[in-house]
Scaffold this motif. Structure first.
Motif, short mmCIF file in Angstrom:
data_model
loop_
_atom_site.label_atom_id
_atom_site.label_comp_id
_atom_site.label_asym_id
_atom_site.label_seq_id
_atom_site.Cartn_x
_atom_site.Cartn_y
_atom_site.Cartn_z
N VAL A 226 -43.54 78.07 27.37
CA VAL A 226 -42.43 77.49 26.93
C VAL A 226 -42.58 75.82 26.90
CG1 VAL A 226 -39.81 76.91 27.51
CG2 VAL A 226 -40.75 79.25 27.67
N ASP A 227 -43.38 75.34 27.81
CA ASP A 227 -43.63 73.92 27.95
C ASP A 227 -44.34 73.51 26.88
OD1 ASP A 227 -42.66 72.79 30.22
OD2 ASP A 227 -44.33 73.39 31.50
N LEU A 228 -45.08 74.36 26.31
CA LEU A 228 -46.15 73.97 25.08
C LEU A 228 -45.11 73.74 23.73
CD1 LEU A 228 -49.33 76.29 25.55
CD2 LEU A 228 -49.22 73.61 25.59
N GLY B 195 -48.29 83.30 20.54
CA GLY B 195 -48.88 83.70 21.79
C GLY B 195 -49.92 82.76 22.43
N SER B 196 -50.62 82.17 21.40
CA SER B 196 -51.67 81.26 22.07
C SER B 196 -51.22 79.63 21.91
CB SER B 196 -52.87 81.32 20.94
OG SER B 196 -52.45 80.71 19.67
N ALA B 197 -51.97 78.82 22.53
CA ALA B 197 -51.68 77.45 22.58
C ALA B 197 -51.46 76.93 21.34
CB ALA B 197 -52.75 76.63 23.53
N ARG B 198 -52.25 77.04 20.21
CA ARG B 198 -52.08 76.31 18.99
C ARG B 198 -51.02 77.08 18.40
NH1 ARG B 198 -56.51 76.68 13.84
NH2 ARG B 198 -55.49 75.25 12.51
N MET B 199 -50.84 78.11 18.37
CA MET B 199 -49.51 78.88 17.69
C MET B 199 -48.46 78.32 18.12
SD MET B 199 -50.10 80.95 15.05
CE MET B 199 -48.79 82.15 14.97
N LEU B 200 -48.00 78.15 19.58
CA LEU B 200 -47.24 77.67 20.30
C LEU B 200 -46.57 76.42 19.71
CD1 LEU B 200 -47.95 79.35 23.64
CD2 LEU B 200 -45.70 79.79 22.35
N GLY B 201 -47.88 75.36 19.74
CA GLY B 201 -47.73 73.81 19.22
C GLY B 201 -47.28 74.12 17.66
N ILE B 202 -47.81 74.78 17.02
CA ILE B 202 -47.16 74.75 15.55
C ILE B 202 -45.62 75.38 15.38
CG2 ILE B 202 -47.58 76.20 13.36
CD1 ILE B 202 -50.70 76.27 13.98
N GLY B 203 -45.40 76.22 16.12
CA GLY B 203 -43.81 76.86 16.54
C GLY B 203 -42.94 75.57 16.68
N GLY B 204 -43.48 74.94 17.93
CA GLY B 204 -42.67 73.74 18.13
C GLY B 204 -42.64 72.85 17.26
N ARG B 205 -43.38 72.55 16.24
CA ARG B 205 -43.52 71.32 15.49
C ARG B 205 -42.65 72.01 14.11
NH1 ARG B 205 -48.69 70.97 17.20
NH2 ARG B 205 -49.40 71.84 15.29
N LEU B 206 -42.86 73.30 13.78
CA LEU B 206 -42.38 73.51 12.34
C LEU B 206 -41.23 74.46 12.19
CD1 LEU B 206 -46.12 73.54 10.59
CD2 LEU B 206 -44.39 71.62 10.54
#
Length: 324
Positions: A228-230, A185-196
């Protein structure tokens, strides 16, 4: 924002739909097996279980990995997953061993859902330190890197701030790495999800007090588009599936159903129009909900929706309308 999101996503928006059930009210072996078999009969793709050892806020839960192994033996095609496993409850090496074994026993049908842990009262009642969000999220990111390596059948060598693994492999080696979902739900978590992750479940943000935000702003179209963008920006060329857990509200009149949701959630009847446009809210008869889902797949890219087992039967006509 939406224009950039659509341009970045390209033709990935047309990923086929799939649907899952979260077994929130499963309290016994009989209930587990009957829910799994019925979900498979109705055309759901997955049965998932939560990972909590306190009753609040979802009711008592069976231990997910053990219960899912039993469900695997009672089904043939249904995929089994955690929604989501709290990273702090298990060392990633132990979790990799359990995931690899469950994937093997189920014939490659396991999906590993992961989260950083958020329920402060659960940690405190178990005597576990509820570290700052940055620390918990950092542990999750390291754990995901270890899990991806081990579950891909690789020898894992990792030295991080929180974990160290030295030349370890996992048995049984999966025929292919089980898909990994990250709830974020947070920006950092969304980025981690997108990468991994292979799938990212879009959630309202977790709050420092150990609860999940109930703010209406967390559910508005512009917020979901930004999240979604993140994910997409972090994923780059990787095709990441987007997921959401939803609570459909059925009724002949979508506007009346939306007004009911607005009042029950404490947002006030005047928020009815906002509810109608919320990506996480689906209201009206099954045909209308199916149309909403198709439109939101085109707009945001969501293709994997999950509902509580309490909604499994009523939501089945939507599964029939949109399933492959």
């Amino acid at each position: 924002m939406l224009g950039r999101m659509d341009e970045h996503r390209g033709d990935r928006r047309r990923r086929p739909f799939r649907f899952g059930v979260v077994g929130e009210s499963v309290r016994s072996a009989d209930a587990l097996l009957s829910t799994a078999r019925r979900a498979e009969e109705l055309g759901y793709a997955t049965l998932t279980l939560r990972d909590h050892f306190v009753a609040e806020p979802f009711g008592d839960q069976l231990a997910p990995m053990v219960a899912l192994a039993a469900a695997a033996g009672a089904t043939r095609t249904l995929r089994l997953g955690t929604m989501v496993a709290s990273n702090d409850f298990r060392h990633p090496v132990m979790l990799a061993k359990e995931a690899a074994t469950l994937d093997h026993l189920s014939g490659g049908r396991f999906e590993l859902g992961m989260g950083a842990g958020w329920l402060r009262s659960e940690y405190e009642r178990a005597g576990m330190a509820f570290d700052a969000a940055g620390t918990r999220v950092g542990r999750l990111e390291e754990s995901l890197r270890i899990l991806r390596s081990l579950l891909a059948g690789e020898k894992a060598d990792f030295a991080g701030e929180h974990y160290r693994v030295d030349g370890l492999t996992v048995f049984p080696a999966p025929a292919r790495r089980p898909p990994i979902l990250v709830g974020a739900g947070s920006a950092r978590m969304l980025g981690i999800g997108g990468r991994l992750a292979d799938t990212v479940g879009i959630l309202p943000r977790a709050l420092p007090d150990g609860t999940i935000s109930d703010e209406i702003s967390e559910r508005l179209p512009e917020t979901i588009a930004r999240k979604v963008d993140l994910v997409r920006e972090a994923a780059g060329d990787r095709d990441v599936e987007l997921s959401m857990l939803v609570s459909p509200t059925f009724g002949a009149d979508p506007r009346a159903a939306a007004a009911k949701v607005a009042v029950l959630r404490g947002w006030g009847a005047s928020s009815m129009e906002l509810v109608l446009d919320m990506p996480s809210q689906f209201v009206g008869p099954p045909e209308h909900i199916a149309e909403q889902m198709a439109a939101r797949r085109d707009r945001y890219g969501f293709g994997y929706y999950l509902v509580s087992d309490a909604d499994m039967e009523r939501f089945a006509p939507v599964v029939a309308l949109l399933g492959a």
